[in-house]
Scaffold this motif. Structure first.
Motif, PDB file in Angstrom:
ATOM      1  N   ALA A 190       0.835  -1.210   0.000  1.00 21.32           N
ATOM      2  CA  ALA A 190       0.000   0.000   0.000  1.00 21.32           C
ATOM      3  C   ALA A 190       0.866   1.254   0.000  1.00 21.32           C
ATOM      4  CB  ALA A 190      -0.927  -0.006   1.215  1.00 21.32           C
ATOM      5  N   LEU A 191       1.972   1.212   0.729  1.00 23.23           N
ATOM      6  CA  LEU A 191       2.880   2.357   0.775  1.00 23.23           C
ATOM      7  C   LEU A 191       3.516   2.604  -0.581  1.00 23.23           C
ATOM      8  CD1 LEU A 191       4.199   4.474   2.625  1.00 23.23           C
ATOM      9  CD2 LEU A 191       5.969   2.785   3.154  1.00 23.23           C
ATOM     10  N   ILE A 192       3.948   1.537  -1.251  1.00 19.91           N
ATOM     11  CA  ILE A 192       4.549   1.674  -2.581  1.00 19.91           C
ATOM     12  C   ILE A 192       3.530   2.226  -3.568  1.00 19.91           C
ATOM     13  CG2 ILE A 192       5.505   0.392  -4.540  1.00 19.91           C
ATOM     14  CD1 ILE A 192       6.745  -1.533  -2.443  1.00 19.91           C
ATOM     15  N   GLN A 193       2.306   1.719  -3.524  1.00 19.51           N
ATOM     16  CA  GLN A 193       1.257   2.217  -4.407  1.00 19.51           C
ATOM     17  C   GLN A 193       1.006   3.702  -4.171  1.00 19.51           C
ATOM     18  OE1 GLN A 193      -0.446   0.769  -7.020  1.00 19.51           O
ATOM     19  NE2 GLN A 193      -1.130   2.904  -7.260  1.00 19.51           N
ATOM     20  N   HIS A 194       0.977   4.100  -2.902  1.00 16.13           N
ATOM     21  CA  HIS A 194       0.748   5.510  -2.578  1.00 16.13           C
ATOM     22  C   HIS A 194       1.911   6.368  -3.079  1.00 16.13           C
ATOM     23  CE1 HIS A 194      -0.969   8.881  -0.321  1.00 16.13           C
ATOM     24  NE2 HIS A 194       0.263   9.161   0.054  1.00 16.13           N
TER      25      HIS A 194
ATOM     26  N   ASP B 182      12.532 -11.055   4.160  1.00 19.40           N
ATOM     27  CA  ASP B 182      11.882 -12.236   4.717  1.00 19.40           C
ATOM     28  C   ASP B 182      12.243 -13.426   3.848  1.00 19.40           C
ATOM     29  OD1 ASP B 182      10.318 -14.237   5.713  1.00 19.40           O
ATOM     30  OD2 ASP B 182       8.432 -13.126   5.670  1.00 19.40           O
ATOM     31  N   PRO B 183      13.118 -14.320   4.325  1.00 20.25           N
ATOM     32  CA  PRO B 183      13.574 -15.442   3.486  1.00 20.25           C
ATOM     33  C   PRO B 183      12.528 -16.519   3.278  1.00 20.25           C
ATOM     34  CG  PRO B 183      14.508 -15.617   5.691  1.00 20.25           C
ATOM     35  CD  PRO B 183      13.775 -14.302   5.648  1.00 20.25           C
ATOM     36  N   ALA B 184      11.325 -16.327   3.850  1.00 22.44           N
ATOM     37  CA  ALA B 184      10.241 -17.292   3.646  1.00 22.44           C
ATOM     38  C   ALA B 184       9.090 -16.704   2.849  1.00 22.44           C
ATOM     39  CB  ALA B 184       9.728 -17.799   4.999  1.00 22.44           C
ATOM     40  N   ALA B 185       9.174 -15.432   2.492  1.00 22.20           N
ATOM     41  CA  ALA B 185       8.082 -14.780   1.753  1.00 22.20           C
ATOM     42  C   ALA B 185       7.959 -15.381   0.356  1.00 22.20           C
ATOM     43  CB  ALA B 185       8.331 -13.288   1.665  1.00 22.20           C
ATOM     44  N   GLU B 186       6.721 -15.450  -0.123  1.00 22.16           N
ATOM     45  CA  GLU B 186       6.493 -16.103  -1.410  1.00 22.16           C
ATOM     46  C   GLU B 186       5.817 -15.208  -2.437  1.00 22.16           C
ATOM     47  OE1 GLU B 186       4.316 -19.651  -0.600  1.00 22.16           O
ATOM     48  OE2 GLU B 186       6.023 -20.694   0.317  1.00 22.16           O
ATOM     49  N   GLU B 187       4.863 -14.393  -2.013  1.00 23.43           N
ATOM     50  CA  GLU B 187       4.099 -13.615  -2.976  1.00 23.43           C
ATOM     51  C   GLU B 187       4.230 -12.121  -2.696  1.00 23.43           C
ATOM     52  OE1 GLU B 187       0.085 -14.903  -3.031  1.00 23.43           O
ATOM     53  OE2 GLU B 187       0.563 -16.974  -3.620  1.00 23.43           O
ATOM     54  N   PHE B 188       4.348 -11.339  -3.758  1.00 22.72           N
ATOM     55  CA  PHE B 188       4.467  -9.891  -3.640  1.00 22.72           C
ATOM     56  C   PHE B 188       3.575  -9.217  -4.669  1.00 22.72           C
ATOM     57  CE2 PHE B 188       8.560 -11.815  -2.601  1.00 22.72           C
ATOM     58  CZ  PHE B 188       8.785 -11.318  -1.320  1.00 22.72           C
ATOM     59  N   VAL B 189       2.984  -8.115  -4.284  1.00 18.46           N
ATOM     60  CA  VAL B 189       2.254  -7.293  -5.245  1.00 18.46           C
ATOM     61  C   VAL B 189       3.236  -6.591  -6.163  1.00 18.46           C
ATOM     62  CG1 VAL B 189       0.673  -5.342  -5.514  1.00 18.46           C
ATOM     63  CG2 VAL B 189       0.312  -6.994  -3.658  1.00 18.46           C
TER      64      VAL B 189
END
Length: 299
Positions: free
Chosen positions: A23-27, A41-48
Motif C-alpha cells: 500500500a505504501l509503494i502504491q501511494h 523475509d527469506p520465507a516470503a512467497e508472494e508480492f504485489v
C-alpha cells in the motif's frame, strides 16, 4: 543528515507488514515518488510489487531448514547471520540509490529478531552508518484486533517498546487492519489504545491477565502451586507492567487502514517527518519532471 532515506517495517506475524509495504509503494507511485523495495523475509512467497532486492536470491529459509535441520526460528536467525556475513549483497545495490528514493524494507514476523537478539540492530547499524548513511525510521505494526483482548494488546505494546529500545531509531508504531474493528470499538474508547491507558490493565473481567483462582476447581496444593498465582499477586504484576509502560511514555499508535489512501498518506507523513525526508529535497520548477523511473522491476 543522511543522503539516503528509508523505513524498516517490523512487527509480529500476521500484522500486515507486506500488505502495508504494498500500500505504501502504491501511494508513493500515485504521488510520483520513487521507491526502492527490499524484501528481507527469506520465507516470503508472494508480492504485489517485485522487490528490487530479495534476500531469497541469497538464501532461503526452506533451504536452511532442510540442509541444516533447523526449525523456523533457528533457521531465520541463521539466514540473517548469513546476510550479515555477506552485506555486499545488500549494500552494493543501495550505493546507487539517490536521496529522491524512499527505501522500504519488509521484515519477517519473528519478533525475537527485534526484541531478543542483536541481529537486526546490527543490520540497522550497517545501513545507517558508513558510506550508505541511511536516515531511517522503524515502523512497528500491531494488529488492531488485539485491542479486544487487553492481554494481547499490552503484550504487543511491550514488544513495540522493546523493539524501540533495541533499534535506537526514530519509531512509528501503527495499529494496522483498522477496518476489522470498525464498529466494534467506540471512538472515545479507541483513544485509550492510541495513547495506551494503563488503567485498562485494571479492567479485570476483560484483561485476561488475572489468574482465575477457583477453590472448587483447584486449590493449588495438589500440584505445589503457591499463592504467587493468586489474584492479588497478578494484580500487582499488572500494575508493575502498566507502570513500566507509563514511566517510559514511549509508545503511542497511528491508525492504519490500507484500503484508505488518506490513512496510508497520513502514516507516510509521520515517516517522512521522522527521517526528515522533505528537508533535503531540492525545490522543483512546476514543469520539471517530478520523479525518475523507479529502480528495478516494480511490477
Amino acid at each position: 543528515m543522511g543522503s539516503k532515506y528509508g523505513v524498516i517495517v517490523m512487527g509480529p506475524a500476521g500484522a500486515g507488514k507486506t500488505t502495508f509495504c504494498s500500500a505504501l509503494i502504491q501511494h508513493l507511485r500515485t504521488q510520483k515518488r520513487s521507491c526502492f523495495y527490499i524484501n528481507l523475509d527469506p520465507a516470503a512467497e508472494e508480492f504485489v510489487y517485485e522487490p528490487d532486492i530479495d534476500i531469497k536470491e541469497l538464501i532461503t529459509l526452506e533451504d536452511v531448514m532442510e540442509e541444516l535441520h533447523l526449525g523456523p526460528n533457528g533457521g531465520l536467525i541463521y539466514c540473517f547471520e548469513f546476510l550479515l556475513d555477506n552485506m555486499d549483497f545488500l549494500t552494493d545495490p543501495l550505493e546507487a540509490v539517490t536521496d529522491e528514493y524512499l527505501i522500504v524494507i519488509d521484515m519477517p514476523g519473528q519478533i525475537e529478531l527485534y526484541t531478543h537478539v542483536p541481529i537486526v540492530p546490527n543490520l540497522v547499524k550497517a545501513l545507517t552508518r558508513g558510506s550508505l548513511n541511511i536516515s531511517m525510521c522503524a515502523a512497528y505494526l500491531l494488529e488492531s484486533t488485539f485491542i479486544v483482548d487487553h492481554s494481547k494488546f499490552f503484550a504487543g505494546t511491550l514488544s513495540a517498546m522493546s523493539a524501540m529500545l533495541m533499534m535506537e531509531l526514530p519509531h512509528v508504531n501503527i495499529l494496522s487492519k483498522m477496518d476489522q474493528v470498525k464498529g466494534q470499538v467506540a471512538h472515545k474508547e479507541l483513544k485509550r489504545y492510541i495513547e495506551p491507558d494503563v488503567n485498562l490493565l485494571q479492567d479485570v473481567p476483560e484483561s485476561g491477565l488475572v489468574y482465575d483462582y477457583k477453590n472448587d476447581l483447584d486449590n493449588g496444593e495438589s500440584i505445589g502451586r503457591s499463592d504467587v498465582l493468586t489474584g492479588d499477586a497478578f494484580t500487582k504484576l499488572n500494575r508493575a507492567v502498566g507502570q513500566l509502560i507509563d514511566d517510559f511514555s514511549l509508545v503511542s499508535f497511528l491508525k492504519l487502514d490500507v484500503q484508505d489512501e488518506d490513512s496510508v498518506g497520513a502514516v507516510l507523513s509521520y515517516i517522512d517527518d521522522a527521517i526528515q525526508f522533505h528537508e533535503a529535497q531540492e525545490p522543483r520548477e512546476p514543469n520539471d519532471d517530478l520523479v525518475d523511473e523507479p529502480m528495478g522491476d516494480m511490477g
